[in-house]
Scaffold this active site. Structure first.
Site: not given
Length: 106
Positions: A21, A69
């Site tokens: 991340d 995402n």
């Protein structure tokens, strides 16, 4: 980076989980494209995988692509999927000591 004493104690984990991340944010903070951040994230993951193998960690799990995402721009989504897939296909680029990479698709 490699600490010989670490392998001699009983506190070495058998399984390490990594959440990939912030690679895009990191790249933006350096004035680079988000895609460059994802490439750097994959390179760092490979380095960590090599290190874990070297010190005797038996299992490593990477959470590299979350459901959130999918809301990113299509070009970035495609790039992320390509980089992580290519990294998993390049088993010889990461010396896993006979271990294998298993890809799980959502």
């Amino acid at each position: 980076m490699y600490n010989k004493n670490l392998t001699n104690n009983n506190y070495l984990p058998k399984h390490i989980g990594v959440i990939m991340d912030g690679n895009g944010r990191w790249a933006k903070s350096k004035g680079m494209s988000r895609s460059k951040g994802h490439v750097a994230g994959v390179a760092n993951f490979k380095a960590v995988a090599k290190y874990c193998n070297k010190i005797g960690v038996k299992y490593m799990t990477a959470y590299a692509f979350s459901t959130e995402n999918w809301n990113r721009p299509k070009a970035e989504v495609n790039a992320c999927l390509l980089y992580t897939s290519d990294a998993a296909d390049e088993e010889d680029s990461v010396d896993l000591g006979g271990r294998r990479i298993i890809k799980k698709k959502n």
